[in-house]
Scaffold this motif. Structure first.
Motif, mmCIF file in Angstrom:
data_model
loop_
_atom_site.group_PDB
_atom_site.id
_atom_site.type_symbol
_atom_site.label_atom_id
_atom_site.label_comp_id
_atom_site.label_asym_id
_atom_site.label_seq_id
_atom_site.Cartn_x
_atom_site.Cartn_y
_atom_site.Cartn_z
ATOM 1 N N ASP A 119 -13.489 148.070 31.037
ATOM 2 C CA ASP A 119 -12.447 147.407 31.810
ATOM 3 C C ASP A 119 -11.075 148.022 31.573
ATOM 4 O O ASP A 119 -10.172 147.876 32.379
ATOM 5 N N ASP A 120 -10.917 148.687 30.436
ATOM 6 C CA ASP A 120 -9.601 149.215 30.095
ATOM 7 C C ASP A 120 -9.309 150.520 30.827
ATOM 8 O O ASP A 120 -10.123 151.037 31.573
ATOM 9 N N GLU A 121 -8.100 151.029 30.605
ATOM 10 C CA GLU A 121 -7.692 152.278 31.223
ATOM 11 C C GLU A 121 -8.532 153.418 30.665
ATOM 12 O O GLU A 121 -8.631 153.601 29.458
ATOM 13 N N SER A 122 -9.138 154.128 31.546
ATOM 14 C CA SER A 122 -9.954 155.260 31.135
ATOM 15 C C SER A 122 -10.003 156.244 32.292
ATOM 16 O O SER A 122 -9.645 155.922 33.415
ATOM 17 N N VAL A 123 -10.462 157.436 31.984
ATOM 18 C CA VAL A 123 -10.693 158.404 33.043
ATOM 19 C C VAL A 123 -12.128 158.192 33.526
ATOM 20 O O VAL A 123 -13.030 157.964 32.723
ATOM 21 N N THR A 124 -12.308 158.203 34.823
ATOM 22 C CA THR A 124 -13.621 158.022 35.421
ATOM 23 C C THR A 124 -13.976 159.276 36.195
ATOM 24 O O THR A 124 -13.183 159.759 37.001
ATOM 25 N N VAL A 125 -15.155 159.810 35.928
ATOM 26 C CA VAL A 125 -15.636 161.001 36.619
ATOM 27 C C VAL A 125 -16.930 160.636 37.329
ATOM 28 O O VAL A 125 -17.881 160.185 36.694
ATOM 29 N N ASN A 126 -16.947 160.832 38.636
ATOM 30 C CA ASN A 126 -18.133 160.588 39.442
ATOM 31 C C ASN A 126 -18.683 161.923 39.906
ATOM 32 O O ASN A 126 -17.994 162.672 40.591
ATOM 33 N N LEU A 127 -19.904 162.221 39.515
ATOM 34 C CA LEU A 127 -20.552 163.450 39.957
ATOM 35 C C LEU A 127 -21.878 163.110 40.615
ATOM 36 O O LEU A 127 -22.568 162.181 40.203
ATOM 37 N N ASN A 128 -22.210 163.906 41.603
ATOM 38 C CA ASN A 128 -23.436 163.717 42.348
ATOM 39 C C ASN A 128 -24.096 165.073 42.518
ATOM 40 O O ASN A 128 -23.434 166.045 42.851
ATOM 41 N N ASN A 129 -25.389 165.134 42.269
ATOM 42 C CA ASN A 129 -26.148 166.351 42.515
ATOM 43 C C ASN A 129 -27.050 166.092 43.723
ATOM 44 O O ASN A 129 -28.129 165.518 43.581
ATOM 45 N N PRO A 130 -26.607 166.499 44.911
ATOM 46 C CA PRO A 130 -27.355 166.161 46.118
ATOM 47 C C PRO A 130 -28.724 166.815 46.218
ATOM 48 O O PRO A 130 -29.573 166.324 46.946
ATOM 49 N N THR A 131 -28.958 167.889 45.474
ATOM 50 C CA THR A 131 -30.264 168.546 45.585
ATOM 51 C C THR A 131 -31.380 167.699 45.000
ATOM 52 O O THR A 131 -32.522 167.814 45.416
ATOM 53 N N CYS A 132 -31.048 166.851 44.007
ATOM 54 C CA CYS A 132 -32.112 166.034 43.415
ATOM 55 C C CYS A 132 -31.799 164.538 43.463
ATOM 56 O O CYS A 132 -32.646 163.731 43.119
ATOM 57 N N GLY A 133 -30.587 164.176 43.866
ATOM 58 C CA GLY A 133 -30.246 162.768 43.994
ATOM 59 C C GLY A 133 -29.670 162.126 42.748
ATOM 60 O O GLY A 133 -29.362 160.938 42.750
ATOM 61 N N ASP A 134 -29.500 162.895 41.666
ATOM 62 C CA ASP A 134 -28.898 162.331 40.453
ATOM 63 C C ASP A 134 -27.429 162.025 40.712
ATOM 64 O O ASP A 134 -26.715 162.783 41.386
ATOM 65 N N ARG A 135 -26.985 160.907 40.160
ATOM 66 C CA ARG A 135 -25.602 160.466 40.331
ATOM 67 C C ARG A 135 -25.145 159.844 39.021
ATOM 68 O O ARG A 135 -25.883 159.067 38.408
ATOM 69 N N ILE A 136 -23.924 160.195 38.590
ATOM 70 C CA ILE A 136 -23.390 159.600 37.375
ATOM 71 C C ILE A 136 -21.927 159.247 37.572
ATOM 72 O O ILE A 136 -21.191 159.929 38.274
ATOM 73 N N SER A 137 -21.551 158.137 36.963
ATOM 74 C CA SER A 137 -20.156 157.743 36.848
ATOM 75 C C SER A 137 -19.891 157.610 35.352
ATOM 76 O O SER A 137 -20.444 156.734 34.688
ATOM 77 N N LEU A 138 -19.091 158.522 34.825
ATOM 78 C CA LEU A 138 -18.786 158.561 33.396
ATOM 79 C C LEU A 138 -17.374 158.062 33.177
ATOM 80 O O LEU A 138 -16.453 158.485 33.869
ATOM 81 N N GLN A 139 -17.211 157.153 32.227
ATOM 82 C CA GLN A 139 -15.885 156.682 31.847
ATOM 83 C C GLN A 139 -15.615 157.122 30.417
ATOM 84 O O GLN A 139 -16.463 156.951 29.530
ATOM 85 N N LEU A 140 -14.436 157.701 30.224
ATOM 86 C CA LEU A 140 -14.010 158.144 28.902
ATOM 87 C C LEU A 140 -12.678 157.509 28.554
ATOM 88 O O LEU A 140 -11.748 157.529 29.351
ATOM 89 N N GLN A 141 -12.613 156.946 27.372
ATOM 90 C CA GLN A 141 -11.353 156.442 26.845
ATOM 91 C C GLN A 141 -10.902 157.475 25.816
ATOM 92 O O GLN A 141 -11.528 157.632 24.762
ATOM 93 N N ILE A 142 -9.853 158.210 26.169
ATOM 94 C CA ILE A 142 -9.344 159.269 25.307
ATOM 95 C C ILE A 142 -7.965 158.868 24.817
ATOM 96 O O ILE A 142 -7.076 158.589 25.617
ATOM 97 N N GLU A 143 -7.828 158.812 23.492
ATOM 98 C CA GLU A 143 -6.542 158.463 22.889
ATOM 99 C C GLU A 143 -6.223 159.464 21.792
ATOM 100 O O GLU A 143 -7.056 159.709 20.910
ATOM 101 N N ASP A 144 -5.027 160.021 21.848
ATOM 102 C CA ASP A 144 -4.572 160.965 20.831
ATOM 103 C C ASP A 144 -5.584 162.081 20.583
ATOM 104 O O ASP A 144 -5.844 162.474 19.441
ATOM 105 N N GLY A 145 -6.170 162.583 21.664
ATOM 106 C CA GLY A 145 -7.109 163.697 21.550
ATOM 107 C C GLY A 145 -8.474 163.343 21.009
ATOM 108 O O GLY A 145 -9.239 164.221 20.609
ATOM 109 N N VAL A 146 -8.812 162.045 20.993
ATOM 110 C CA VAL A 146 -10.108 161.591 20.475
ATOM 111 C C VAL A 146 -10.809 160.761 21.550
ATOM 112 O O VAL A 146 -10.195 159.922 22.209
ATOM 113 N N VAL A 147 -12.104 161.003 21.708
ATOM 114 C CA VAL A 147 -12.914 160.199 22.633
ATOM 115 C C VAL A 147 -13.227 158.889 21.914
ATOM 116 O O VAL A 147 -14.123 158.830 21.082
#
Length: 151
Positions: free
Chosen positions: A26-54
């Protein structure tokens, strides 16, 4: 099938059926949505990065057992790591997919994906989450990165 192959298959299926870090933040994070259309895989990754640390990593998505297991393993492995160390792990994973001998001492479950490199069509499945990690770290902040292109 060797005992090692059987063990690796069990590790992959465990991460697929009982994914670690599945869900959203729920907090502020970077969200990356990637889709591989050749096989149908889909991911939404959220990363909370603070002071250079995941500080936290979570994912949602749909796909085969390889892509979802890889996402589960990756999010577990990078939590608490510096962004440099997380990117280094992504580099090691790329080497593993190329068939190079690499060991993940601190998180050996990733070794279970070593056999994927023998199946070129499945490499994109295994690397989807790791590519999302790279894009999220490069973005290094809050916001959303969305790519629906073949990786």
């Amino acid at each position: 099938m060797s005992q090692l192959d059987d063990l690796y298959r069990r590790v992959i299926m465990d991460h697929y059926k009982n994914p670690r870090n599945r869900g959203t933040m729920d907090d502020e994070s970077v969200t990356v949505n990637l889709n591989n259309p050749t096989c149908g895989d889909r991911i939404s990754l959220q990363l909370q990065i603070e002071d250079g640390v995941v500080k936290n990593a979570r994912f949602t998505g749909e796909g085969c057992s390889i892509s979802m297991s890889s996402a589960s393993m990756m999010t577990d492995a990078v939590k608490g790591k510096s962004t440099e160390d997380a990117l280094a792990l992504a580099g090691k994973f790329s080497s593993l997919m190329k068939g190079e001998q690499v060991e993940f001492d601190e998180y050996e479950d990733i070794d279970a994906l070593s056999g994927v490199g023998k199946f070129p069509a499945r490499i994109k499945c295994a690397t989807l989450a790791w590519n999302a990690l790279r894009k999220g770290v490069e973005h290094d902040g809050q916001g959303k990165v969305e790519e629906n292109v073949e990786q």
